[in-house]
Design a protein around this motif. Structure first.
Motif, mmCIF file in Angstrom:
data_model
loop_
_atom_site.group_PDB
_atom_site.id
_atom_site.type_symbol
_atom_site.label_atom_id
_atom_site.label_comp_id
_atom_site.label_asym_id
_atom_site.label_seq_id
_atom_site.Cartn_x
_atom_site.Cartn_y
_atom_site.Cartn_z
ATOM 1 N N GLY A 23 47.663 38.155 15.223
ATOM 2 C CA GLY A 23 48.254 39.488 15.155
ATOM 3 C C GLY A 23 47.444 40.431 16.017
ATOM 4 N N ASP A 24 47.775 41.690 15.973
ATOM 5 C CA ASP A 24 47.077 42.686 16.783
ATOM 6 C C ASP A 24 45.581 42.674 16.475
ATOM 7 N N GLY A 25 44.766 42.369 17.489
ATOM 8 C CA GLY A 25 43.322 42.347 17.312
ATOM 9 C C GLY A 25 42.797 41.123 16.606
ATOM 10 N N ARG A 26 43.681 40.273 16.140
ATOM 11 C CA ARG A 26 43.309 39.069 15.404
ATOM 12 C C ARG A 26 43.915 37.865 16.131
ATOM 13 N N GLY A 27 43.171 37.383 17.124
ATOM 14 C CA GLY A 27 43.686 36.318 17.973
ATOM 15 C C GLY A 27 44.441 36.845 19.173
ATOM 16 N N PHE A 28 44.518 38.163 19.290
ATOM 17 C CA PHE A 28 45.285 38.797 20.360
ATOM 18 C C PHE A 28 44.487 39.991 20.875
ATOM 19 N N VAL A 29 44.367 40.097 22.206
ATOM 20 C CA VAL A 29 43.665 41.230 22.793
ATOM 21 C C VAL A 29 44.427 41.702 24.024
ATOM 22 N N PHE A 30 44.420 43.010 24.244
ATOM 23 C CA PHE A 30 45.179 43.635 25.328
ATOM 24 C C PHE A 30 44.234 44.488 26.162
ATOM 25 N N ILE A 31 44.270 44.272 27.479
ATOM 26 C CA ILE A 31 43.454 45.070 28.391
ATOM 27 C C ILE A 31 44.391 45.978 29.176
ATOM 28 N N SER A 32 44.174 47.285 29.095
ATOM 29 C CA SER A 32 45.067 48.237 29.747
ATOM 30 C C SER A 32 44.812 48.283 31.249
ATOM 31 N N HIS A 33 45.670 49.013 31.949
ATOM 32 C CA HIS A 33 45.542 49.130 33.400
ATOM 33 C C HIS A 33 44.237 49.796 33.826
ATOM 34 N N THR A 34 43.643 50.562 32.927
ATOM 35 C CA THR A 34 42.373 51.224 33.245
ATOM 36 C C THR A 34 41.164 50.489 32.660
ATOM 37 N N GLY A 35 41.401 49.362 31.971
ATOM 38 C CA GLY A 35 40.299 48.569 31.433
ATOM 39 C C GLY A 35 39.996 48.789 29.970
ATOM 40 N N ASP A 36 40.761 49.652 29.293
ATOM 41 C CA ASP A 36 40.561 49.827 27.858
ATOM 42 C C ASP A 36 40.998 48.561 27.124
ATOM 43 N N VAL A 37 40.195 48.154 26.144
ATOM 44 C CA VAL A 37 40.470 46.941 25.374
ATOM 45 C C VAL A 37 41.049 47.350 24.028
ATOM 46 N N CYS A 38 42.301 46.970 23.795
ATOM 47 C CA CYS A 38 43.037 47.373 22.589
ATOM 48 C C CYS A 38 43.501 46.145 21.811
ATOM 49 N N PRO A 39 43.813 46.328 20.530
ATOM 50 C CA PRO A 39 44.320 45.208 19.724
ATOM 51 C C PRO A 39 45.634 44.652 20.255
ATOM 52 N N SER A 40 46.484 45.511 20.828
ATOM 53 C CA SER A 40 47.725 45.085 21.480
ATOM 54 C C SER A 40 48.246 46.257 22.281
ATOM 55 N N GLY A 41 49.264 45.992 23.096
ATOM 56 C CA GLY A 41 49.849 47.070 23.864
ATOM 57 C C GLY A 41 50.598 48.056 23.004
ATOM 58 N N PHE A 42 50.995 47.626 21.796
ATOM 59 C CA PHE A 42 51.725 48.489 20.881
ATOM 60 C C PHE A 42 50.794 49.221 19.915
ATOM 61 N N LEU A 43 49.508 48.884 19.953
ATOM 62 C CA LEU A 43 48.512 49.526 19.095
ATOM 63 C C LEU A 43 47.413 50.087 19.996
ATOM 64 N N PRO A 44 47.656 51.255 20.585
ATOM 65 C CA PRO A 44 46.773 51.799 21.632
ATOM 66 C C PRO A 44 45.512 52.469 21.105
ATOM 67 N N ILE A 45 44.713 51.705 20.352
ATOM 68 C CA ILE A 45 43.409 52.188 19.900
ATOM 69 C C ILE A 45 42.355 51.419 20.690
ATOM 70 N N SER A 46 41.605 52.098 21.524
ATOM 71 C CA SER A 46 40.641 51.423 22.380
ATOM 72 C C SER A 46 39.359 51.087 21.625
ATOM 73 N N GLY A 47 38.900 49.843 21.827
ATOM 74 C CA GLY A 47 37.620 49.430 21.253
ATOM 75 C C GLY A 47 36.492 49.511 22.259
ATOM 76 N N GLY A 48 36.824 49.936 23.479
ATOM 77 C CA GLY A 48 35.828 50.002 24.539
ATOM 78 C C GLY A 48 36.486 49.705 25.867
ATOM 79 N N ASN A 49 35.724 49.763 26.946
ATOM 80 C CA ASN A 49 36.266 49.542 28.279
ATOM 81 C C ASN A 49 35.450 48.481 28.991
ATOM 82 N N ILE A 50 36.121 47.599 29.709
ATOM 83 C CA ILE A 50 35.420 46.487 30.356
ATOM 84 C C ILE A 50 34.550 46.954 31.516
#
Length: 363
Positions: free
Chosen positions: A273-300
């Motif tokens: 699920g979102d953040g649990r076995g699934f990770v999303f990296i945005s166009h600017t490098g923000d690392v989020c649980p998924s593209g539908f859950l735009p809470i950044s955990g940090g930037n690469i």
């Protein structure tokens, strides 16, 4: 007597690395989809990861040995260095896929180039059983016809084909018709997304709990037809539906006492699920649980992808089934399903809130 090792839970299984990583290589796109989570426009976006930053991200994914890496958008075909990125994925032995938009950029020549670069799977979107429904949803006339042409070309080139379908109020009565339209393409996977009110999407476009349950029951019946494998996104309770139909309890499955009733779904995606076995990296490098859950955990650009996924509080909390609230927290399926964290966040502001569009009441 020496005790045997405990059966890994979904939480422990995905605490070290995800099953799938998705990189939004750009937000630029020539479509005008009414539900777009990225609110994409055709113009270039400032701050996107450049080629070197993208290549470094790809190397991190390779070293981390993530089972599946997806290049998505926006429309990845809008990115001038896409072939360079694809070639690097292939060189490093990454199992990667591409999710392009269905526009005039998706030509036979480009498909051949991508195959030569090592691409083995492409996902296209079909969100309606007819041109009127699909073209209106994607915002550009002729998209339905382009889909049919591109899907046929992909199959003829021997590239694996995945079809993504977003289910909402616009097509909830077309589920069987869409499935039948896909049969001739010999799909590798039908990935069914349930609309989340984020980006350009709003709550009025989404199904309610009763409608969601009805569609999931239809998907189960279609799965039983054996036409193709089906997985759902932001409707994790599809796993519950399958187990209920086969009389399997969550504990039996997690302990390995019974065979998976739908191996293609349950074995690969059990508990993902979102953040649990699934990770999303945005166009600017923000690392989020998924593209539908735009809470950044940090930037690469500041920390490695693996460090963020393993250590950031957002991801650690999402992997803790005991942190779920409301009926999701009481549910016996919480380790296998867990509800849509993105939908909980979109509708309540709390990513751990109960999924508002799940009809099931815990025993």
């Amino acid at each position: 007597m020496e005790k045997s090792a405990p059966t890994p839970t979904p939480t422990s299984r995905y605490s070290d690395r995800p099953y799938i990583a998705i990189w939004e290589v750009t937000r630029a796109c020539d479509l005008a989809c009414v539900h777009c989570r990225a609110s994409a426009e055709c113009k270039p976006y400032p701050g996107e990861l450049d080629t070197e930053e993208g290549l470094d991200l790809i190397r991190q994914v390779a070293e981390w040995k993530v089972p599946l890496f997806v290049l998505t958008g926006g429309d990845p075909l809008k990115r001038p260095d896409l072939m360079t990125l694809a070639a690097e994925c292939s060189r490093l032995g990454i199992n990667f896929a591409l999710a392009p938009s269905i526009t005039p950029l998706l030509t036979l020549e480009r498909l051949k180039e991508l195959k030569a670069a090592g691409l083995k799977r492409i996902s296209l979107s079909l969100d309606g059983a007819d041109a009127a429904t699909f073209d209106a949803f994607r915002g550009v006339p002729g998209t339905f016809d382009r889909f049919m042409e591109a899907a046929q070309q992909i199959r003829e080139l021997g590239i694996q084909l995945q079809i993504n379908t977003t289910i909402g109020r616009h097509n909830k009565d077309q589920v069987w018709d869409i499935a039948r339209a896909l049969v001739p393409f010999s799909l590798d996977l039908w990935s069914v997304f349930f609309l989340v009110p984020t980006g350009r999407a709003n709550k009025d476009q989404a199904l309610n709990a009763r409608e969601t349950e009805d569609v999931l029951e239809q998907l189960h019946d279609i799965l039983e037809m054996g036409w193709f494998d089906i997985k759902t996104t932001e409707a994790h309770h599809f796993r519950r539906i399958i187990l209920q139909h086969h009389g399997v309890t969550p504990d039996q499955l997690l302990r390995g006492e019974v065979k998976d009733p739908a191996p293609s779904l349950m074995r690969a995606a059990r508990g993902v699920g979102d953040g649990r076995g699934f990770v999303f990296i945005s166009h600017t490098g923000d690392v989020c649980p998924s593209g539908f859950l735009p809470i950044s955990g940090g930037n690469i650009k500041e920390k490695t992808l693996s460090f963020i996924y393993r250590n950031n509080w957002v991801f650690k909390k999402l992997r803790d089934a005991n942190a779920l609230k409301g009926k999701c927290g009481r549910c016996e399926y919480k380790s296998i399903c867990g509800g849509s964290r993105a939908r909980g966040y979109a509708l309540t502001g709390d990513m751990m809130a109960a999924d508002p569009f799940c009809l099931y009441q815990p025993a």
